[in-house]
Design a protein around this motif. Structure first.
Motif, PDB file in Angstrom:
ATOM      1  N   LEU A 237       0.825  -1.216   0.000  1.00  0.00           N
ATOM      2  CA  LEU A 237       0.000   0.000   0.000  1.00  0.00           C
ATOM      3  C   LEU A 237       0.853   1.259   0.000  1.00  0.00           C
ATOM      4  N   LEU A 238       2.007   1.220   0.644  1.00  0.00           N
ATOM      5  CA  LEU A 238       2.887   2.396   0.647  1.00  0.00           C
ATOM      6  C   LEU A 238       3.412   2.703  -0.748  1.00  0.00           C
ATOM      7  N   CYS A 239       3.567   1.696  -1.565  1.00  0.00           N
ATOM      8  CA  CYS A 239       4.063   1.922  -2.929  1.00  0.00           C
ATOM      9  C   CYS A 239       3.080   2.734  -3.774  1.00  0.00           C
ATOM     10  N   VAL A 240       1.819   2.766  -3.359  1.00  0.00           N
ATOM     11  CA  VAL A 240       0.821   3.561  -4.090  1.00  0.00           C
ATOM     12  C   VAL A 240       1.161   5.048  -4.015  1.00  0.00           C
ATOM     13  N   ALA A 241       1.911   5.457  -2.988  1.00  0.00           N
ATOM     14  CA  ALA A 241       2.241   6.877  -2.826  1.00  0.00           C
ATOM     15  C   ALA A 241       3.055   7.411  -3.997  1.00  0.00           C
ATOM     16  N   PHE A 242       3.807   6.564  -4.706  1.00  0.00           N
ATOM     17  CA  PHE A 242       4.633   7.042  -5.818  1.00  0.00           C
ATOM     18  C   PHE A 242       3.793   7.413  -7.036  1.00  0.00           C
ATOM     19  N   VAL A 243       2.514   7.071  -7.017  1.00  0.00           N
ATOM     20  CA  VAL A 243       1.641   7.441  -8.131  1.00  0.00           C
ATOM     21  C   VAL A 243       1.302   8.921  -8.090  1.00  0.00           C
ATOM     22  N   PHE A 244       1.254   9.505  -6.897  1.00  0.00           N
ATOM     23  CA  PHE A 244       0.816  10.894  -6.725  1.00  0.00           C
ATOM     24  C   PHE A 244       2.014  11.834  -6.804  1.00  0.00           C
ATOM     25  N   ASP A 245       1.744  13.059  -7.271  1.00  0.00           N
ATOM     26  CA  ASP A 245       2.778  14.081  -7.356  1.00  0.00           C
ATOM     27  C   ASP A 245       2.471  15.283  -6.480  1.00  0.00           C
ATOM     28  N   SER A 246       1.524  15.146  -5.572  1.00  0.00           N
ATOM     29  CA  SER A 246       1.167  16.244  -4.679  1.00  0.00           C
ATOM     30  C   SER A 246       1.372  15.805  -3.241  1.00  0.00           C
ATOM     31  N   VAL A 247       1.590  16.795  -2.379  1.00  0.00           N
ATOM     32  CA  VAL A 247       1.780  16.502  -0.951  1.00  0.00           C
ATOM     33  C   VAL A 247       0.513  15.903  -0.358  1.00  0.00           C
ATOM     34  N   GLY A 248      -0.639  16.466  -0.743  1.00  0.00           N
ATOM     35  CA  GLY A 248      -1.898  15.952  -0.213  1.00  0.00           C
ATOM     36  C   GLY A 248      -2.147  14.509  -0.604  1.00  0.00           C
ATOM     37  N   GLY A 249      -1.800  14.127  -1.842  1.00  0.00           N
ATOM     38  CA  GLY A 249      -2.005  12.754  -2.283  1.00  0.00           C
ATOM     39  C   GLY A 249      -1.137  11.763  -1.532  1.00  0.00           C
ATOM     40  N   VAL A 250       0.149  12.091  -1.361  1.00  0.00           N
ATOM     41  CA  VAL A 250       1.064  11.186  -0.658  1.00  0.00           C
ATOM     42  C   VAL A 250       0.667  11.056   0.811  1.00  0.00           C
ATOM     43  N   MET A 251       0.322  12.174   1.456  1.00  0.00           N
ATOM     44  CA  MET A 251      -0.068  12.117   2.861  1.00  0.00           C
ATOM     45  C   MET A 251      -1.389  11.369   3.042  1.00  0.00           C
ATOM     46  N   SER A 252      -2.277  11.474   2.066  1.00  0.00           N
ATOM     47  CA  SER A 252      -3.532  10.715   2.139  1.00  0.00           C
ATOM     48  C   SER A 252      -3.274   9.219   2.084  1.00  0.00           C
ATOM     49  N   VAL A 253      -2.283   8.821   1.273  1.00  0.00           N
ATOM     50  CA  VAL A 253      -1.920   7.399   1.223  1.00  0.00           C
ATOM     51  C   VAL A 253      -1.368   6.947   2.574  1.00  0.00           C
ATOM     52  N   LEU A 254      -0.509   7.752   3.180  1.00  0.00           N
ATOM     53  CA  LEU A 254       0.053   7.390   4.485  1.00  0.00           C
ATOM     54  C   LEU A 254      -1.038   7.249   5.548  1.00  0.00           C
ATOM     55  N   ILE A 255      -1.982   8.163   5.553  1.00  0.00           N
ATOM     56  CA  ILE A 255      -3.084   8.083   6.519  1.00  0.00           C
ATOM     57  C   ILE A 255      -3.963   6.868   6.224  1.00  0.00           C
ATOM     58  N   GLY A 256      -4.206   6.605   4.933  1.00  0.00           N
ATOM     59  CA  GLY A 256      -5.010   5.443   4.569  1.00  0.00           C
ATOM     60  C   GLY A 256      -4.356   4.132   4.970  1.00  0.00           C
ATOM     61  N   VAL A 257      -3.039   4.040   4.834  1.00  0.00           N
ATOM     62  CA  VAL A 257      -2.322   2.824   5.247  1.00  0.00           C
ATOM     63  C   VAL A 257      -2.469   2.604   6.745  1.00  0.00           C
ATOM     64  N   TRP A 258      -2.366   3.668   7.497  1.00  0.00           N
ATOM     65  CA  TRP A 258      -2.533   3.540   8.949  1.00  0.00           C
ATOM     66  C   TRP A 258      -3.954   3.098   9.305  1.00  0.00           C
TER      67      TRP A 258
END
Length: 265
Positions: A237-258
């Protein structure tokens, strides 16, 4: 009382010469004798419930056993910290504990500095929550391992140092400059977290591959397998963060993983 004469003599006696038998006098009862018995306090304490002194003795014995039974060397499999029925004893702080204390102090400073500088923007709280929960999850993984196993070989110490350095490097990439953070540092943060999860997966894999012994590693293997699956899912699931190019997208992935970790496990 005097004994009665024979029957023939009684027949020849005059009425006034007969002896009237008297009732036997009662025998006075003897007073009960009080015997003082010395009671040994140590003997009675062994039959009563254990007190604080017994627990202190057991804790010292368990701590001494833990210190002398620690496996050392290049590699030695992780040992269960406490067997069923053994007395729990407090552990002293080690170099690893102090090392992690400094890491989390530095992490709190870096994340707080970013939040203070960018509090007016929407990504400020997102970075605070996303990176904060990710680091807390790292501590959760480490704590679950440390509370159950003792691993002091050189191989395990290298894993400890690598995991700690990668956590510190992840916190170091939380920089105040938003442009630099968006272009490079937020991805570097995810990469460092992935390395930490890889180390944790290696720890669980070691426990899974251990040959179960009767009454020793049966439940340990199933619990380690569950944690291994959980860690591998988190890495995917953390690897999904590399799809996004915005801070909000990457942080949303981190929160979603948690949230996935908390909800499913």
């Amino acid at each position: 009382p005097s004994p009665l004469p024979p029957i023939k003599e009684l027949a020849q006696m005059a009425p006034d010469q007969m002896v009237t038998p008297t009732a036997p006098t009662s025998i006075p009862e003897e007073a009960p004798v009080k015997i003082d018995v010395a009671v040994d306090d140590d003997a009675t304490s062994t039959q009563s419930e254990p007190d604080n002194r017994d627990h202190e003795i057991a804790q010292k014995a368990a701590h001494s056993k833990l210190q002398h039974d620690r496996p050392h060397g290049l590699y030695w499999p992780a040992k269960r910290l406490l067997e069923w029925g053994e007395v729990q004893t407090g552990r002293h702080a080690s170099w690893n504990d102090l090392f992690w204390d400094l890491i989390f102090v530095g992490t709190a400073f870096k994340v707080g500095d970013f939040f203070k500088t960018n509090i007016k923007h929407s990504y400020g709280p997102l970075v605070l929550v996303g990176t904060g929960l990710t680091i807390v999850n790292t501590w959760s993984h480490l704590l679950q391992y440390r509370c159950r196993f003792e691993a002091n070989s050189l191989y395990h110490k290298v894993l400890d140092i690598l995991e700690g350095l990668m956590t510190a490097a992840a916190a170091h990439n939380v920089v105040v400059d938003v442009e630099a953070f968006r272009a490079y540092n937020m991805y570097a943060f995810v990469v460092m977290v992935l390395i930490c999860r890889a180390v944790q997966a290696v720890r669980r894999l070691e426990l899974v591959l251990l040959t179960p012994k009767p009454g020793e590693y049966g439940s340990t293997r199933s619990a380690a397998l569950d944690m291994l699956v959980r860690t591998l899912l988190e890495m995917a699931l953390l690897c999904v963060a590399f799809v996004f190019d915005s801070v909000g997208g990457v942080m949303s992935v981190l929160i979603g993983v948690w949230l996935v970790q908390v909800t499913l496990f």
